[in-house]
Scaffold this motif. Structure first.
Motif, PDB file in Angstrom:
ATOM      1  N   GLY A 135      55.759  32.710 -21.883  1.00 53.93           N
ATOM      2  CA  GLY A 135      55.183  32.723 -20.547  1.00 53.93           C
ATOM      3  C   GLY A 135      55.479  31.465 -19.762  1.00 53.93           C
ATOM      4  O   GLY A 135      54.826  31.202 -18.748  1.00 53.93           O
ATOM      5  N   ASN A 136      56.434  30.662 -20.230  1.00 54.14           N
ATOM      6  CA  ASN A 136      56.833  29.410 -19.581  1.00 54.14           C
ATOM      7  C   ASN A 136      55.700  28.394 -19.529  1.00 54.14           C
ATOM      8  O   ASN A 136      55.713  27.465 -18.713  1.00 54.14           O
ATOM      9  CB  ASN A 136      57.352  29.674 -18.150  1.00 54.14           C
ATOM     10  N   MET A 137      54.702  28.531 -20.416  1.00 58.61           N
ATOM     11  CA  MET A 137      53.635  27.529 -20.483  1.00 58.61           C
ATOM     12  C   MET A 137      54.168  26.296 -21.214  1.00 58.61           C
ATOM     13  O   MET A 137      54.809  26.415 -22.259  1.00 58.61           O
ATOM     14  CB  MET A 137      52.417  28.099 -21.203  1.00 58.61           C
ATOM     15  N   LEU A 138      53.915  25.132 -20.648  1.00 53.27           N
ATOM     16  CA  LEU A 138      54.438  23.884 -21.202  1.00 53.27           C
ATOM     17  C   LEU A 138      53.321  23.134 -21.900  1.00 53.27           C
ATOM     18  O   LEU A 138      52.458  22.531 -21.259  1.00 53.27           O
ATOM     19  CB  LEU A 138      55.059  23.035 -20.102  1.00 53.27           C
ATOM     20  N   ASN A 183      63.440  27.026 -25.962  1.00 55.62           N
ATOM     21  CA  ASN A 183      63.494  25.614 -25.612  1.00 55.62           C
ATOM     22  C   ASN A 183      64.913  25.082 -25.514  1.00 55.62           C
ATOM     23  O   ASN A 183      65.181  24.121 -24.794  1.00 55.62           O
ATOM     24  CB  ASN A 183      62.699  24.803 -26.627  1.00 55.62           C
ATOM     25  N   LEU A 184      65.838  25.703 -26.240  1.00 61.10           N
ATOM     26  CA  LEU A 184      67.240  25.285 -26.177  1.00 61.10           C
ATOM     27  C   LEU A 184      67.985  25.935 -25.019  1.00 61.10           C
ATOM     28  O   LEU A 184      69.121  25.566 -24.729  1.00 61.10           O
ATOM     29  CB  LEU A 184      67.946  25.645 -27.489  1.00 61.10           C
ATOM     30  N   THR A 238      50.054  26.154 -17.648  1.00 64.44           N
ATOM     31  CA  THR A 238      50.824  26.982 -16.711  1.00 64.44           C
ATOM     32  C   THR A 238      51.404  26.128 -15.591  1.00 64.44           C
ATOM     33  O   THR A 238      52.583  26.252 -15.230  1.00 64.44           O
ATOM     34  CB  THR A 238      49.931  28.086 -16.121  1.00 64.44           C
ATOM     35  N   LEU A 239      50.587  25.230 -15.033  1.00 66.87           N
ATOM     36  CA  LEU A 239      51.048  24.360 -13.948  1.00 66.87           C
ATOM     37  C   LEU A 239      52.162  23.437 -14.436  1.00 66.87           C
ATOM     38  O   LEU A 239      53.137  23.196 -13.719  1.00 66.87           O
ATOM     39  CB  LEU A 239      49.872  23.544 -13.412  1.00 66.87           C
ATOM     40  N   GLN A 240      52.033  22.932 -15.657  1.00 60.62           N
ATOM     41  CA  GLN A 240      53.081  22.065 -16.209  1.00 60.62           C
ATOM     42  C   GLN A 240      54.394  22.837 -16.360  1.00 60.62           C
ATOM     43  O   GLN A 240      55.477  22.273 -16.150  1.00 60.62           O
ATOM     44  CB  GLN A 240      52.635  21.504 -17.572  1.00 60.62           C
ATOM     45  N   GLY A 241      54.317  24.106 -16.724  1.00 61.51           N
ATOM     46  CA  GLY A 241      55.522  24.919 -16.808  1.00 61.51           C
ATOM     47  C   GLY A 241      56.152  25.148 -15.452  1.00 61.51           C
ATOM     48  O   GLY A 241      57.375  25.030 -15.287  1.00 61.51           O
ATOM     49  N   TRP A 242      55.316  25.458 -14.465  1.00 62.32           N
ATOM     50  CA  TRP A 242      55.825  25.664 -13.112  1.00 62.32           C
ATOM     51  C   TRP A 242      56.434  24.385 -12.538  1.00 62.32           C
ATOM     52  O   TRP A 242      57.391  24.440 -11.764  1.00 62.32           O
ATOM     53  CB  TRP A 242      54.689  26.117 -12.194  1.00 62.32           C
ATOM     54  N   ALA A 243      55.869  23.247 -12.917  1.00 66.13           N
ATOM     55  CA  ALA A 243      56.299  21.974 -12.334  1.00 66.13           C
ATOM     56  C   ALA A 243      57.762  21.667 -12.631  1.00 66.13           C
ATOM     57  O   ALA A 243      58.395  20.899 -11.900  1.00 66.13           O
ATOM     58  CB  ALA A 243      55.409  20.843 -12.832  1.00 66.13           C
ATOM     59  N   ARG A 244      58.307  22.243 -13.672  1.00 60.18           N
ATOM     60  CA  ARG A 244      59.714  22.002 -13.985  1.00 60.18           C
ATOM     61  C   ARG A 244      60.639  22.752 -13.029  1.00 60.18           C
ATOM     62  O   ARG A 244      61.818  22.423 -12.923  1.00 60.18           O
ATOM     63  CB  ARG A 244      60.016  22.426 -15.420  1.00 60.18           C
ATOM     64  N   ARG A 245      60.116  23.732 -12.339  1.00 60.70           N
ATOM     65  CA  ARG A 245      60.954  24.575 -11.487  1.00 60.70           C
ATOM     66  C   ARG A 245      60.570  24.522 -10.008  1.00 60.70           C
ATOM     67  O   ARG A 245      61.356  24.952  -9.157  1.00 60.70           O
ATOM     68  CB  ARG A 245      60.864  26.038 -11.957  1.00 60.70           C
ATOM     69  N   THR A 272      59.149  37.281 -32.616  1.00 56.96           N
ATOM     70  CA  THR A 272      58.086  37.521 -31.638  1.00 56.96           C
ATOM     71  C   THR A 272      58.147  36.521 -30.493  1.00 56.96           C
ATOM     72  O   THR A 272      58.109  36.893 -29.320  1.00 56.96           O
ATOM     73  CB  THR A 272      56.711  37.423 -32.324  1.00 56.96           C
ATOM     74  N   GLY A 273      58.225  35.236 -30.821  1.00 60.60           N
ATOM     75  CA  GLY A 273      58.231  34.212 -29.780  1.00 60.60           C
ATOM     76  C   GLY A 273      59.592  33.627 -29.485  1.00 60.60           C
ATOM     77  O   GLY A 273      59.903  33.310 -28.344  1.00 60.60           O
ATOM     78  N   ASN A 274      60.410  33.441 -30.526  1.00 60.54           N
ATOM     79  CA  ASN A 274      61.743  32.835 -30.372  1.00 60.54           C
ATOM     80  C   ASN A 274      61.667  31.529 -29.574  1.00 60.54           C
ATOM     81  O   ASN A 274      62.438  31.298 -28.645  1.00 60.54           O
ATOM     82  CB  ASN A 274      62.695  33.815 -29.690  1.00 60.54           C
TER      83      ASN A 274
END
Length: 296
Positions: free
Chosen positions: A191-194, A77-78, A227-234, A70-72
């Motif tokens: 959802g790329n949430m960090l 992360n790898l 969500t913002l933390q996930g976006w911050a990586r990109r 479902t999530g993998n």
């Protein structure tokens, strides 16, 4: 496809080991280990990977990920292929082995009974444990992450906190009230949430976050921050916004090699998405580089 990939890369014959509704992979992994497997391909999700890792950690037998869950989250992360079976099989037979950390959770219930299990992604008490307990395998199979909507909404609406006494790396015992506690080896959710910004799968450390939202608005702030933390990586703009955002009181972070906690009443716990019942005490430690994973 697996047999063909083995032949193409000069490997010998393959053997197949089935899981079952009562065994997510542990017995299959034990059989493969006993048969002298050179590499074990895991077709399943994080729960199946966890069951296999519990058997082969520290043995030097590498595993390869064929993500069908479902999530993998481990594959995510790898940076491993998640929607490309051909690439996943190629990594198994022609890739290199990467050493990643394994978490070990020692659990004790209210009867005093103790048992120990490995995990590779996250251990959690609170929201995610409620999800693991109340979401059926059939719902996850047919609905994917939509199956979690109802238990998430129920947990958020109740917003019940629990009391815990905890310590990190044998330090002083502290007391806190939290809705959810996560101890992670990986940081990124779907959802790329960090969730755990400092988490690395091979740094020899565990990352801990306590969620302490003040009502539904607090949950909205937590969701926005993840969500913002996930976006911050990109995104440079997102990194700039995050730098001005300051710390969020609803999220308390710490890091260490050992996390111990005792609860005021039994709490449900999950490991890599699988529920392990209610516990009164936990001791979670890390085994650095204990699992080898094939990657391109």
């Amino acid at each position: 496809m697996v047999d063909e990939g083995a032949r193409r890369h000069g490997w010998g014959s393959t053997r197949w080991y089935e899981t079952s509704p009562t065994d997510s992979g542990r017995e299959a992994a034990q059989a493969a280990r006993a048969d002298g497997a050179d590499v074990i391909l895991i077709a399943g999700g994080d729960g199946t990977v966890r069951a296999v890792a519990d058997v082969v950690r520290g043995t030097g037998i590498p595993v390869a990920l064929l993500p069908f869950g479902t999530g993998n989250l481990l594959a995510r992360n790898l940076g491993a292929p998640r929607n490309d079976l051909t690439a996943s099989v190629a990594a198994a037979f022609s890739g290199s082995s990467r050493a990643v950390d394994v978490g070990v959770a020692e659990l004790r219930d209210e009867t005093g009974s103790a048992h120990t299990h490995a995990f590779v992604v996250m251990a959690g008490m609170g929201l995610d444990a409620d999800m693991a307990k109340t979401t059926s395998a059939l719902a996850k199979k047919h609905l994917g992450w939509l199956a979690y909507v109802s238990p998430i909404a129920t947990s958020i609406c109740k917003n019940r906190r629990f009391l815990l006494r905890f310590r990190v790396d044998h330090g002083p015992v502290m007391t806190a009230r939290a809705h959810t506690v996560i101890v992670g080896n990986c940081g990124t959710l779907t959802g790329n949430m960090l969730l755990l910004p400092a988490a690395r799968v091979d740094d020899g450390k565990l990352d801990v976050v306590m969620m302490r939202p003040a009502g539904r608005l607090g949950w909205t702030r937590i969701g926005s921050r993840l969500t913002l933390q996930g976006w911050a990586r990109r995104s440079r703009l997102s990194r700039t916004l995050l730098s001005y955002a300051g710390d969020l009181r609803a999220l308390a972070y710490t890091q260490g090699s050992v996390f111990e906690a005792a609860f005021d009443e039994p709490r449900e716990i999950q490991l890599d998405g699988d529920g392990f019942g209610a516990v009164t005490r936990v001791k979670i430690s890390v085994l650095p580089g204990a699992l080898l994973i094939r990657s391109t």
